[in-house]
Enzyme design. Sequence first.
Site, mmCIF file in Angstrom:
data_model
loop_
_atom_site.group_PDB
_atom_site.id
_atom_site.type_symbol
_atom_site.label_atom_id
_atom_site.label_comp_id
_atom_site.label_asym_id
_atom_site.label_seq_id
_atom_site.Cartn_x
_atom_site.Cartn_y
_atom_site.Cartn_z
ATOM 1 N N HIS A 15 -3.222 -0.037 3.465
ATOM 2 C CA HIS A 15 -3.480 0.061 2.194
ATOM 3 C C HIS A 15 -4.116 -0.639 1.568
ATOM 4 O O HIS A 15 -4.246 -1.689 2.342
ATOM 5 C CB HIS A 15 -2.330 0.543 1.656
ATOM 6 C CG HIS A 15 -1.468 -0.864 1.305
ATOM 7 N ND1 HIS A 15 -1.463 -1.945 0.371
ATOM 8 C CD2 HIS A 15 -0.288 -0.993 1.667
ATOM 9 C CE1 HIS A 15 -0.973 -2.672 0.926
ATOM 10 N NE2 HIS A 15 -0.333 -2.307 1.250
ATOM 11 N N GLU A 93 6.773 0.849 4.620
ATOM 12 C CA GLU A 93 7.068 -0.899 5.480
ATOM 13 C C GLU A 93 7.918 -1.077 5.477
ATOM 14 O O GLU A 93 9.568 -0.541 4.859
ATOM 15 C CB GLU A 93 6.247 -1.569 3.377
ATOM 16 C CG GLU A 93 5.700 -3.378 4.211
ATOM 17 C CD GLU A 93 5.305 -3.789 4.986
ATOM 18 O OE1 GLU A 93 5.193 -3.078 6.707
ATOM 19 O OE2 GLU A 93 4.344 -3.800 5.004
#
Length: 218
Positions: A15, A93
């Site tokens: 990201h 994550e």
Amino acid sequence: MKGMEHMTTFYFVRHGKTELNLSLRFQGGEIDSPLLPIGIEQAIQAGRYLCDISFDMAAISTQKRAMDTANYILKENKFLDGVTVQYQDSLRELKFGKREGAEIDHTDQQTDYLRNRPDLYDPTTFDGETIDSLVQRSTDTIEKIGEKYPDGNVLIVAHGVLLITLINSLIGKEKAHWRQGGPLANTSISILEKDQLTNVYTVKSFNDISYQTQNEEA
């Protein structure tokens, strides 16, 4: 078409840069912060870099920073008609438990293990997720996608710790070396090919940010 080769090509993208990245805080699987303007710009540049790739599928972490990054990337693509887009919790994550949002203390032993010796990392005291759990859930997802798209181009948009440990694990490195080559840069692109006949993953490109025209200071 690649004919009988049966190669799945995975484009792994981290990201864009966020506020918590900038303030050097733990940003794991249970917390989010907005993309910075530079993060948005880099995601758009990544999208332009990949705009001629005809993706069969995009698999995206269900965290906002990954979803936003993916949107900026896909918006630039010339071949969106018919692309399957899936948002998957399994690509979130690593969860840092009580450390989510806390400032990163580089003198802490577990932080050092996380970065340099993931085989020794033990998040029990702060209720974090283990590296084994992270790699298991992400690998399961990648394997399933590979089976479904044996000749496909697949975009994966996820997170720094997840992607570096996943990539190193897929190419057969030992657990002690799962963070080797990291950390991955924000919106970096790493390309792996999976030979569906031999189940072997080959790195074609790693941590590529050559397309970025703006540096971190922008």
